[in-house]
Design an enzyme around this catalytic site. Structure first.
Site, PDB file in Angstrom:
ATOM      1  CD  GLU A   1      -4.014  -6.050   2.946  1.00  0.00           C
ATOM      2  OE1 GLU A   1      -4.799  -5.103   3.696  1.00  0.00           O
ATOM      3  OE2 GLU A   1      -2.712  -5.612   2.830  1.00  0.00           O
TER       4      GLU A   1
ATOM      5  CD  GLU B   1      -3.233  -0.937   1.986  1.00  0.00           C
ATOM      6  OE1 GLU B   1      -3.051  -0.249   3.095  1.00  0.00           O
ATOM      7  OE2 GLU B   1      -4.153  -1.893   2.093  1.00  0.00           O
TER       8      GLU B   1
END
Ligand code: AHR
Length: 500
Positions: A292, A173
């Site tokens: 995710e 991320e």
């Protein structure tokens, strides 16, 4: 009763399903590692301190791949802290989750655990506080056989054989301002490319995942993927996607419709990948690692009250309800419908932390979301078929009119089985569903498993672990070459048919 129809054909295939789309994720976070998979003082501990009861459920889930060690955690992590004699390992602050990391478990133990669980490791490198040098060293330690400083160090640590980890995430991320070492797309794209190059030089057989957006709602989404891939297209194999949904508004219709967003998100990311492909006149296709995805919101308020700098607190411990199981079922259907581009996906996470499996001192239990994940992973194997849906719609605040039905047909050519996964999102009305079986003539219904309840907010708990469980009670039959069935209002369904 309202009617719906699905149409599919043996020859109209989306793609063979990569089994890695049923992957999961374990981060050094909360009680995922400590108390989840590892608890040496527990009566359930094996000779290495791993919880046997958790291992049993992970094996039942047949999780093909587990991403590790983060997550946000990895962006401040020094992998060296977690190897070598335990008594020498440092206690560190983990800035990502404001806790103390004791390093009792590190990559060697995790690889041991993965073997016991029958799964593969998907390892993430730290591109937050670190860079290509440390990623190279980690790969050398993990995958080189012998004769170099770090492969010999691994041997000295008691691991003579290399771990042979094939799947690697280039950071986590990195588009998120919350990320330790957050970068612009240009900064990250350059680092990802340079890291990918040297990692491939060490082990040409590895597969590499570059960080995509942390969600479809990120302001940089789209431009981020385009810029990152512009920098590293030739040296990576996948771009990552992350997405969590919540229902703090208590608006179940909109909540259940979130698969619409997931579907668009996947299409958009695939389109951006192909835009860069066209721009570069490349023959190579970048696929998606949706590493995710889940529902995440139940624990948010509670987590704000946590005292900082403790070890393994109860963090991100969402207690999942029945409607979460429905959305997780729909999200799995969405992944299958995009099996041509989504090759890896990780339900985030696996144990205790936003997880299908929960543990306590006295045992472990299956949350509601365990069941669609388990059954889709078990039976959603083979070839995803293009599945045309004609169904009534549901009016939602967030997405307007959306189909009441999410569905996909999967043909398991090895087992000669046809499996239909379907979610009826209508909260009040049942759906009479039909499917012309065409080239599946002679197939008959083996079972129709449902997850259905009148209470959207029913949960499984330690005291009442079987409040929500699948039942083999669905009514399905084949009549003159047509499958006829009823999908109860707000229900998850799996209809298995076979030739014999
Ligand atoms: O899975 C929990 C967290 O969600 C991960 O650490 C991070 O990557 C994401 O924001």
């Amino acid at each position: 009763m309202k009617k719906a129809k699905i149409t599919f054909d043996r020859d109209f295939q989306v793609s063979r399903i990569d089994r890695r789309i049923y992957g999961s994720f374990i981060e050094h976070l909360g009680r995922a590692v400590y108390g989840g998979i590892y608890e040496p003082d527990s009566p359930f501990a094996d000779e290495q301190g791993f919880r046997r009861d958790t291992l049993e459920l992970v094996r039942e889930l047949r999780v093909p791949v587990v991403r590790y060690p983060g997550g946000n955690f990895v962006s401040g992590y020094k992998w060296e802290d977690g190897v070598g004699p335990r008594e020498d390992r440092p206690r560190r602050i983990d800035l990502a989750w404001t806790v103390v990391e004791t390093n009792e478990v590190g990559l060697n133990e995790f690889c041991d655990w993965a073997k016991k669980a029958g799964t593969e490791v998907m390892m993430a490198v730290n591109l937050g506080t670190r860079g290509p040098a440390e990623a190279m060293e980690l790969l050398e330690y993990c995958n080189l056989d012998q004769g170099t400083a770090l492969s010999e160090l691994r041997k000295k640590h008691g691991y003579p054989a290399p771990h042979g980890i094939k799947l690697w995430c280039l950071g986590n991320e990195m588009d998120g301002p919350w990320q330790i070492g957050h970068k612009t797309a240009q900064e990250y794209g350059r680092v990802a490319n340079e890291t990918a190059k040297v990692m491939r030089d060490i082990d040409p057989d590895i597969e590499l995942v570059a960080c995509g957006s942390s969600g479809s709602d990120m302001p940089t989404f789209g431009e981020w993927e385009a810029t990152v891939l512009d920098n590293c297209y030739d040296n990576v194999d996948y771009i990552s996607m992350h997405r969590y949904y919540g229902d703090s508004e208590r608006d179940p219709k909109s909540f259940l419709a979130n698969s619409v967003d997931m579907d668009r998100f996947i299409t958009d990311v695939a389109n951006v990948c192909d835009y860069v492909k066209a721009k570069k006149h490349s023959d190579k296709t970048i696929n998606i690692s949706f590493d995710e995805w889940n529902v995440w919101y139940h624990s948010s308020e509670q987590d704000k009250k946590l005292k900082p700098w403790t070890r393994a607190p109860h963090q991100l411990e969402d207690v999942y309800d029945f409607q979460d199981a429905l959305l997780v079922g729909s999200m799995l259907i969405t992944l299958l419908r995009h099996a041509d581009r989504v090759k890896i996906a990780c339900l985030a996470q696996l144990v205790n932390v936003i997880a299908p499996i929960m543990t306590s001192d006295t045992g472990c239990w299956r949350q509601t979301i365990y069941y669609p994940y388990w059954l889709t992973g078990k039976y959603g194997r083979g070839i995803a078929l293009r599945t045309l849906i004609e169904a009534p719609t549901v009016e939602t605040k967030k997405y307007g009119q959306v189909s009441a039905l999410d569905a996909v047909a999967v043909y398991n050519d090895e087992a000669e089985e046809l499996v239909i996964f379907a979610v009826n999102k209508d909260l009040e009305e049942d759906l009479a569903l039909s499917a012309d079986l065409r080239q599946f003539a002679g197939f008959h219904v083996l079972e129709h498993v449902t997850i259905q309840d009148e209470d959207l907010y029913a949960v499984n708990t330690e005291k009442n672990p079987d409040r929500i469980v699948p039942e083999s009670s669905g009514a399905s039959a084949v009549e003159n070459g047509t499958l006829k069935t009823v999908l109860k209002h707000k229900s998850w369904n799996m209809i298995r048919l076979a030739a014999k």
